[in-house]
Design a protein around this motif. Structure first.
Motif, short mmCIF file in Angstrom:
data_model
loop_
_atom_site.label_atom_id
_atom_site.label_comp_id
_atom_site.label_asym_id
_atom_site.label_seq_id
_atom_site.Cartn_x
_atom_site.Cartn_y
_atom_site.Cartn_z
N UNK A 6 0.81 -1.21 0.00
CA UNK A 6 0.00 0.00 0.00
C UNK A 6 0.85 1.26 0.00
N UNK A 7 2.17 1.11 0.17
CA UNK A 7 3.05 2.28 0.21
C UNK A 7 3.02 3.00 1.54
N UNK A 8 2.45 2.36 2.57
CA UNK A 8 2.36 3.00 3.88
C UNK A 8 3.57 2.75 4.76
N UNK A 9 4.56 2.06 4.24
CA UNK A 9 5.76 1.81 5.03
C UNK A 9 6.82 2.83 4.63
N UNK A 10 7.18 3.66 5.58
CA UNK A 10 8.20 4.67 5.34
C UNK A 10 9.40 4.36 6.22
N UNK A 134 13.25 -2.04 -1.66
CA UNK A 134 12.66 -1.04 -2.56
C UNK A 134 12.15 0.17 -1.79
N UNK A 135 11.70 -0.02 -0.55
CA UNK A 135 11.28 1.10 0.29
C UNK A 135 12.45 2.04 0.58
N UNK A 136 13.67 1.53 0.46
CA UNK A 136 14.89 2.33 0.64
C UNK A 136 15.39 2.93 -0.68
N UNK A 137 14.66 2.72 -1.76
CA UNK A 137 15.12 3.21 -3.06
C UNK A 137 16.14 2.30 -3.71
N UNK A 138 16.27 1.08 -3.21
CA UNK A 138 17.23 0.13 -3.74
C UNK A 138 16.55 -0.96 -4.54
N UNK A 139 17.32 -1.99 -4.85
CA UNK A 139 16.76 -3.16 -5.52
C UNK A 139 17.54 -4.40 -5.08
N UNK A 140 16.92 -5.55 -5.28
CA UNK A 140 17.53 -6.83 -4.92
C UNK A 140 17.51 -7.71 -6.15
N UNK A 141 18.54 -8.53 -6.30
CA UNK A 141 18.61 -9.40 -7.47
C UNK A 141 19.14 -10.77 -7.07
N UNK A 142 18.86 -11.74 -7.94
CA UNK A 142 19.37 -13.11 -7.75
C UNK A 142 19.96 -13.55 -9.07
N UNK A 143 21.08 -14.24 -9.00
CA UNK A 143 21.73 -14.75 -10.21
C UNK A 143 22.44 -16.04 -9.88
N UNK A 144 22.56 -16.90 -10.86
CA UNK A 144 23.37 -18.10 -10.70
C UNK A 144 24.80 -17.75 -11.04
N UNK A 145 25.73 -18.28 -10.26
CA UNK A 145 27.16 -18.02 -10.51
C UNK A 145 27.68 -19.01 -11.53
N UNK A 155 21.14 -3.99 -3.30
CA UNK A 155 21.79 -2.73 -3.66
C UNK A 155 21.04 -1.58 -3.00
N UNK A 156 21.75 -0.77 -2.24
CA UNK A 156 21.16 0.40 -1.60
C UNK A 156 21.88 1.65 -2.09
#
Length: 170
Positions: A6-10, A134-145, A155-156
């Motif tokens: 809902x976008x209510x988490x700041x 994402x609430x911090x303006x970052x993103x998270x990713x997953x990859x196989x090595x 990433x923040x």
């Protein structure tokens, strides 16, 4: 999840020490991580990062717990990098077993379970990680090595850290 969607988490942003964050998350999961070796590699000169410590502690703990539940080991690393002039702080959680390529884009979806995942849990752990990051303006990713296994990265954004406090004059 409802508050996130809902976008209510700041987030309550404060300058935080990444080493403290990693240490607290590891202590929180001491019992759950018993028998699952976790190594940490933190550069000496890692800058402060503006974040909500409690939210990021939960995000990192969710990644570490996910690693313990789904494989026999992992590691946690924190570093900073400049990528296209956007500075980021990255927290990585590795694991020994990789994921099918078609599963990678879905890993952070609500209630998603990777093929062969053990039963139990709510299926919300990684989606909560994504929401907090994402609430911090970052993103998270997953990859196989390339050499096998998977790597999850948070990433923040890094801001201009405050100057260190002045030493009191005697």
């Amino acid at each position: 999840m409802t508050r996130l969607e809902s976008g209510r988490m700041t987030p309550r942003l404060e300058w935080c020490d990444v080493g403290d964050l990693v240490g607290v998350a590891l202590r929180q999961l001491e019992k759950e991580l018993a028998g699952h070796p976790v190594t940490t590699r933190l550069p000496r000169e890692l800058p402060l990062v503006k974040m909500d410590f409690m939210l990021m502690e939960q995000a990192l703990a969710n990644l570490l717990l996910n690693a313990a539940l789904h494989n026999a080991g992992g590691n946690a690393r924190a570093n900073q990098r400049d990528r296209r002039e956007r500075r980021t702080a990255a927290f990585r959680r590795g694991q020994r077993a990789g994921h099918p390529a078609e599963a990678l884009p879905q890993l952070f979806g609500k209630f998603y379970r990777a093929p062969g995942a053990p039963a139990g849990g709510s299926g919300l752990g990684l989606s909560i990680v994504k929401g907090f990051v994402e609430a911090h303006g970052g993103h998270v990713s997953a990859a196989n090595r390339a050499g096998g296994g998977a790597e999850f990265t948070i990433h923040l954004p890094l801001g201009q850290a405050p100057p260190p406090p002045e030493e009191p004059k005697a």
